[in-house]
Design an enzyme around this catalytic site. Structure first.
Site, PDB file in Angstrom:
ATOM      1  N   HIS A 137     -30.644 -30.179  17.245  1.00  0.00           N
ATOM      2  CA  HIS A 137     -29.097 -31.201  16.476  1.00  0.00           C
ATOM      3  C   HIS A 137     -28.261 -29.815  17.258  1.00  0.00           C
ATOM      4  CE1 HIS A 137     -25.774 -32.790  15.580  1.00  0.00           C
ATOM      5  NE2 HIS A 137     -26.641 -33.208  14.077  1.00  0.00           N
ATOM      6  N   ALA A 138     -28.823 -28.715  18.347  1.00  0.00           N
ATOM      7  CA  ALA A 138     -28.051 -27.756  19.214  1.00  0.00           C
ATOM      8  C   ALA A 138     -28.256 -27.975  20.705  1.00  0.00           C
ATOM      9  CB  ALA A 138     -28.955 -26.235  19.154  1.00  0.00           C
TER      10      ALA A 138
END
Length: 462
Positions: A137-138
């Site tokens: 998700h980064a």
């Protein structure tokens, strides 16, 4: 790590998603009509924008102060593929869909991504004609990642065209305001913003939902998971939407969730539930100027209001337990009244700015702790990403379904819905020791929508 020229720091939201307790990996599962050609898929990825994108061609390192940074590296596509030739199960009674869901449920709690290479990988499940793209998700939020995915695909009815992006999910608003209506709206914006931002603070401290048969809590993110799929038709949702003035698809979705959870609690709870019991969901909303999917070229412009990355705010969205009555549309009307108030507030932008401020001043540990407590004190996670409106292909192979789920949180229920070509699949990830029968829960949601559709059709006839 010694900082070198070209190293880039992670954004505050990106840093949040790599902290213990909030570490989030997105699993995008795609089924295709024909057998998967491994070499063709690798060639398609090698020639795609994905391997050239700065985030997808960088590894994540920590500097001497413990801050995470991106460092450019060479991408070896073969390192990012995990090929499974054998079926996931030897039991012939288990369908491909169930086998893949079990596989995804295990990934959600037990399989991190390697930090020695860029944070993405493909799992090709050849015996089932499914592929799973895992992304940290980064790297970006749902809008960014879906827009990139679509840039790698083509329309099934015209292989020379990319899938539609412009105009998806957009909404229009009226500008017919007089001074008094503008003043009234300003007062409501200020009031609702104060109320909802205050609730955020209380949720991060001690305020929590009442305990029910579907409640999670601190530590539940480590529990084993099960995964089931609720399947909806977009036309059914539109039928319900038309029966209620100014309703949206999201209003219908939250009406379905409220009704479905109420049905499930009636089945699971031996004692009568209190009418109107609140169950709070945590939802992420896109804060870009244009709603819905973005053109990929716009996402890559650094000065664009639709820029790449994690550009979202957090909302607390309550739904309520109600005994089933004669009019299932009441669930949608109640959901609409709640969402209309949320739309008047600046809860989303404020949550983004406050989180950014806490991360910058106090660091990642406190920001992560506060977010973790908010999740532990609520009941479920919900997201809704708009996918392509038409059938699409990847590498010449027609895609038959697109589904998304993510790493387990301290909720016992996490729901992610993606629409695709007139259908919407919602992945329901549950802690199996709390909710042992997620297929029953999925059916509660599906039955709720069908009953609402019948009620809406009766209203239109009358």
């Amino acid at each position: 790590m010694t900082i070198t020229e070209g190293d880039e720091p992670l954004t505050p939201a990106g840093r949040l998603f790599v902290q213990p307790g909030m570490d989030q990996i997105i699993n995008c599962a795609v089924s295709v009509d024909d057998p998967i050609d491994v070499d063709a898929v690798k060639l398609e990825i090698s020639n795609s924008i994905l391997v050239k994108h700065p985030r997808f061609s960088s590894i994540m390192l920590k500097d001497s102060c413990g801050r995470e940074r991106w460092r450019k590296t060479e991408v070896n596509v073969d390192d990012h593929f995990i090929i499974r030739h054998q079926p996931l199960t030897d039991d012939p009674s288990i369908s491909d869909e169930d086998a893949v869901n079990d596989y995804l449920a295990d990934l959600c709690v037990s399989t991190p991504l390697s930090l020695t290479k860029p944070l993405w990988e493909f799992h090709l499940l050849l015996a089932h004609n499914w592929a799973v793209l895992r992304l940290h998700h980064a790297l970006g939020d749902g809008i960014s990642l879906m827009s990139m995915f679509m840039s790698c695909c083509r329309r099934a009815d015209d292989p020379n065209q990319r899938p539609t992006t412009h105009g998806i999910g957009t909404s229009s608003s009226s500008n017919n305001f007089n001074v008094w209506s503008l003043l009234k709206k300003l007062v409501m914006v200020i009031w609702y913003t104060l109320v909802y931002v205050t609730e955020f603070g209380l949720r991060s401290l001690w305020l929590k939902d009442k305990k029910t048969a579907i409640s999670g809590g601190a530590g539940v993110e480590l529990w084993p998971r099960k995964l089931a799929t609720a399947k909806f038709k977009i036309d059914d949702m539109k039928t319900v939407k038309k029966a209620i003035d100014n309703a949206t698809i999201n209003d219908v979705l939250f009406g379905v969730i409220s009704c479905g959870l109420s049905r499930y609690l009636d089945l699971r709870s031996p004692k009568a539930m209190k009418e109107g019991l609140q169950m709070t969901g945590v939802a992420m909303i896109n804060l870009r100027k244009q709603s819905g999917l973005q053109d990929f070229s716009e996402l890559m412009k650094s000065k664009s209001g639709a820029r790449w990355g994690n550009k979202f705010g957090m909302l607390l969205l309550p739904v309520y337990y109600h005994k089933g009555g004669s009019d299932p549309l009441q669930f949608v009307k109640r959901a609409k009244a709640m969402i209309d108030k949320k739309k008047l507030s600046l809860e989303g932008p404020c949550s983004y700015k406050i989180g950014d401020l806490i991360m910058s001043i106090f660091g990642a540990k406190l920001a992560t702790l506060l977010n973790y407590r908010i999740i532990s004190n609520t009941t479920f996670t919900i997201s809704n990403v708009i996918g392509p409106a038409e059938d699409i292909t990847f590498g010449g192979n027609r895609i038959s379904s697109v589904r998304v789920t993510s790493t387990a949180l301290s909720h016992a229920i996490t729901m992610h819905m993606v629409s695709y070509a007139g259908r919407a699949d919602m992945q329901i990830l549950v802690a199996k020791d709390i909710i042992p029968d997620p297929k029953v829960l999925a059916k509660c949601f599906q039955d709720a929508l069908l009953e609402m559709k019948e009620a809406a059709q009766a209203v239109s006839k009358n």
